[in-house]
Design a protein around this motif. Structure first.
Motif, PDB file in Angstrom:
ATOM      1  N   HIS A  72       8.153 -16.315 -80.285  1.00  0.00           N
ATOM      2  CA  HIS A  72       7.722 -17.760 -80.673  1.00  0.00           C
ATOM      3  C   HIS A  72       7.142 -18.110 -79.245  1.00  0.00           C
ATOM      4  CE1 HIS A  72       8.158 -21.479 -83.170  1.00  0.00           C
ATOM      5  NE2 HIS A  72       7.911 -22.041 -82.204  1.00  0.00           N
ATOM      6  N   ALA A  73       7.860 -18.243 -78.414  1.00  0.00           N
ATOM      7  CA  ALA A  73       7.367 -18.698 -77.044  1.00  0.00           C
ATOM      8  C   ALA A  73       6.101 -17.916 -76.596  1.00  0.00           C
ATOM      9  CB  ALA A  73       8.464 -18.284 -75.706  1.00  0.00           C
ATOM     10  N   GLN A  74       5.990 -16.542 -76.844  1.00  0.00           N
ATOM     11  CA  GLN A  74       4.902 -15.963 -76.417  1.00  0.00           C
ATOM     12  C   GLN A  74       3.723 -16.476 -77.091  1.00  0.00           C
ATOM     13  OE1 GLN A  74       4.582 -13.645 -73.794  1.00  0.00           O
ATOM     14  NE2 GLN A  74       2.636 -14.202 -74.210  1.00  0.00           N
ATOM     15  N   ALA A  75       3.810 -16.769 -78.490  1.00  0.00           N
ATOM     16  CA  ALA A  75       2.822 -17.361 -79.108  1.00  0.00           C
ATOM     17  C   ALA A  75       2.380 -18.625 -78.609  1.00  0.00           C
ATOM     18  CB  ALA A  75       3.198 -17.451 -80.496  1.00  0.00           C
ATOM     19  N   LEU A  76       3.217 -19.648 -78.306  1.00  0.00           N
ATOM     20  CA  LEU A  76       2.817 -21.024 -77.807  1.00  0.00           C
ATOM     21  C   LEU A  76       2.152 -20.491 -76.518  1.00  0.00           C
ATOM     22  CD1 LEU A  76       6.018 -22.802 -78.513  1.00  0.00           C
ATOM     23  CD2 LEU A  76       3.665 -23.090 -79.727  1.00  0.00           C
ATOM     24  N   LEU A  77       2.642 -19.628 -75.697  1.00  0.00           N
ATOM     25  CA  LEU A  77       1.851 -19.609 -74.189  1.00  0.00           C
ATOM     26  C   LEU A  77       0.420 -18.953 -74.627  1.00  0.00           C
ATOM     27  CD1 LEU A  77       4.693 -17.732 -72.355  1.00  0.00           C
ATOM     28  CD2 LEU A  77       3.652 -19.854 -71.565  1.00  0.00           C
ATOM     29  N   ASP A  78       0.272 -18.237 -75.707  1.00  0.00           N
ATOM     30  CA  ASP A  78      -1.102 -17.647 -75.752  1.00  0.00           C
ATOM     31  C   ASP A  78      -1.921 -18.391 -76.763  1.00  0.00           C
ATOM     32  OD1 ASP A  78      -0.126 -15.331 -74.482  1.00  0.00           O
ATOM     33  OD2 ASP A  78       0.268 -14.378 -76.619  1.00  0.00           O
ATOM     34  N   GLY A  79      -1.632 -19.828 -77.119  1.00  0.00           N
ATOM     35  CA  GLY A  79      -2.026 -20.581 -78.074  1.00  0.00           C
ATOM     36  C   GLY A  79      -2.336 -20.311 -79.363  1.00  0.00           C
ATOM     37  N   ARG A  80      -1.404 -19.432 -79.998  1.00  0.00           N
ATOM     38  CA  ARG A  80      -1.366 -19.053 -81.113  1.00  0.00           C
ATOM     39  C   ARG A  80      -0.448 -19.673 -82.198  1.00  0.00           C
ATOM     40  NH1 ARG A  80       0.881 -14.413 -81.562  1.00  0.00           N
ATOM     41  NH2 ARG A  80       1.617 -14.057 -79.530  1.00  0.00           N
ATOM     42  N   ALA A  81      -0.524 -19.712 -83.238  1.00  0.00           N
ATOM     43  CA  ALA A  81       0.601 -20.357 -84.192  1.00  0.00           C
ATOM     44  C   ALA A  81       1.672 -19.604 -84.406  1.00  0.00           C
ATOM     45  CB  ALA A  81       0.002 -20.560 -85.585  1.00  0.00           C
ATOM     46  N   PRO A  82       2.750 -19.914 -84.046  1.00  0.00           N
ATOM     47  CA  PRO A  82       4.184 -19.242 -83.987  1.00  0.00           C
ATOM     48  C   PRO A  82       4.358 -18.671 -85.350  1.00  0.00           C
ATOM     49  CG  PRO A  82       4.602 -20.844 -82.809  1.00  0.00           C
ATOM     50  CD  PRO A  82       3.200 -21.323 -83.617  1.00  0.00           C
ATOM     51  N   ALA A  83       5.087 -17.737 -85.816  1.00  0.00           N
ATOM     52  CA  ALA A  83       5.532 -17.107 -87.041  1.00  0.00           C
ATOM     53  C   ALA A  83       6.540 -18.011 -87.680  1.00  0.00           C
ATOM     54  CB  ALA A  83       6.003 -15.734 -87.156  1.00  0.00           C
ATOM     55  N   ALA A  84       6.507 -18.411 -88.913  1.00  0.00           N
ATOM     56  CA  ALA A  84       7.309 -19.332 -89.630  1.00  0.00           C
ATOM     57  C   ALA A  84       8.410 -18.370 -89.957  1.00  0.00           C
ATOM     58  CB  ALA A  84       6.690 -19.650 -91.130  1.00  0.00           C
TER      59      ALA A  84
END
Length: 386
Positions: free
Chosen positions: A180-192
């Motif tokens: 989740h943190a990596q997705a936010l860092l990458d500007g991606r939508a985190p997995a639900a």
């Protein structure tokens, strides 16, 4: 009993200083630095809410107790940001000395128990400590990443921490949070999913740190907020549990106190000496509970809301003791800071006896027997209404 209570309150008074220790993190609204007391409360909430992610051998309530204690040494040593060059061996020595000093204020049996639990957390080897440490390394990252406009310098600290620092191991022990943190860092939508569903609630809870109470810190430097108040009365309940009027489950009391003021995010604080429409306030708080606990998965939200409702009803032994502790903390602060809210609200001693003495006597009569003479003496000394 008096000497024992004197020692216990000496420790609880000293703990108030944690509210003035600033961390490198800031609140989600970026308004100010977070302090170590409200951080400890927030971590305890993380431990409770993320219990479904704990290993089967973890006692979540013991982890919560660890998190209530873990930063107390910063009263003596201060906070040490992970991204700054630091002599960590020197910090470790200073923290061990601080732990001996602070826990040594307690009666010997409690001093030994509290020091042992703090030492277990620091060792990071038991299942309970590993769970608590995992959250302590996880929460500060999301304190940065969940802000509407995260500070770029803080984002870079998170990026380094997640890739090669202390939080890198979350990829193995807490992959949902790491991803989740990596997705936010990458500007991606985190997995639900389960973690995302709970993170929304935990981020919303950050707002409790901005709800100001009528009471002031013991050093009279500012008003107390409801998050650090919640942390402090959890510590009160733990230390003073032996004085409950009836047998109680202290871990259940701690859960009640952890949650009890969350509704103030929407409803605001309700000073006991203020002119308040109690029916309207109860309606606001009920609506707040529905909204806030409704952010969680249905079953968990209902369970936590039931704990909150039990506290509000003040019928069970656990709730009565929790209410007593909630009433004791502010008078202790006012005794230290020269009258505080008693002066602000022109409180008389009979009013204090009715509004504080009654619930404290119901839940912990020994505490009221110890406290009442001090209140009478203070009102006389300050020339307040008797």
């Amino acid at each position: 009993m008096t000497a024992r209570l004197d020692a216990q309150f000496a420790f609880l008074k000293q703990a108030d200083r944690l509210k003035t220790v600033e961390r490198a993190n800031v609140l989600l609204d970026l308004s100010r630095p977070e302090n170590s007391a409200e951080h400890s409360w927030h971590l305890a909430l993380w431990a409770l809410v993320l219990a479904p992610f704990a290993a089967p051998d973890v006692d979540v309530d013991r982890s919560i107790r660890m998190l209530l204690l873990h930063d107390l040494v910063e009263i003596e040593t201060g906070d040490h940001p992970i991204h700054e060059a630091t002599d960590w061996l020197a910090v470790e020595r200073a923290e061990r000395a601080a732990a001996r000093k602070l826990f040594g204020l307690l009666p010997p049996d409690q001093a030994a128990d509290f020091h042992a639990l703090w030492t277990e957390f620091e060792a990071d080897e038991s299942p309970d400590a590993r769970y608590a440490k995992m959250l302590d390394r996880c929460q500060p990252m999301f304190q940065v990443l969940c802000a509407d406009t995260p500070r770029p310098d803080h984002v870079e600290v998170v990026r380094e921490n997640l890739s090669s620092g202390r939080a890198a191991y979350l990829a193995e022990v807490f992959p949902e949070a790491h991803a989740h943190a990596q997705a936010l860092l990458d500007g991606r939508a985190p997995a639900a999913g389960g973690f995302a569903d709970r993170l929304a609630f935990l981020a919303e809870a950050d707002q409790l740190k901005t709800v100001l109470r009528a009471s002031r810190l013991m050093d009279d430097s500012r008003f107390e907020n409801s998050a650090e108040h919640s942390w402090h009365i959890m510590l009160y309940a733990w230390v003073l549990g032996e004085y409950a009027a009836a047998p109680v489950d202290i871990d259940r009391v701690l859960r009640m106190l952890l949650l009890h003021d969350l509704v103030e995010i929407d409803a605001g604080d309700n000073p006991i000496h203020g002119d308040v429409d109690h029916a309207a306030q109860e309606a606001l708080e009920a609506a707040a509970a529905e909204r806030l606990f409704g952010l969680l998965p249905v079953e968990q939200g209902a369970a936590l809301r039931a704990i909150w409702q039990e506290f509000e009803a003040a019928q069970s032994a656990d709730a009565l003791f929790g209410k007593a502790v909630d009433r004791v903390q502010t008078p202790i602060a006012n005794l230290e800071n020269g009258g505080g809210s008693w002066i602000t609200y022109d409180v008389s001693l009979p009013q204090l006896v009715a509004r504080v003495g009654t619930p404290v006597s119901r839940g912990a009569p020994g505490l009221w027997d110890w406290l009442h003479p001090q209140l009478s003496a203070c009102f006389t000394r300050l020339g307040l209404r008797l």
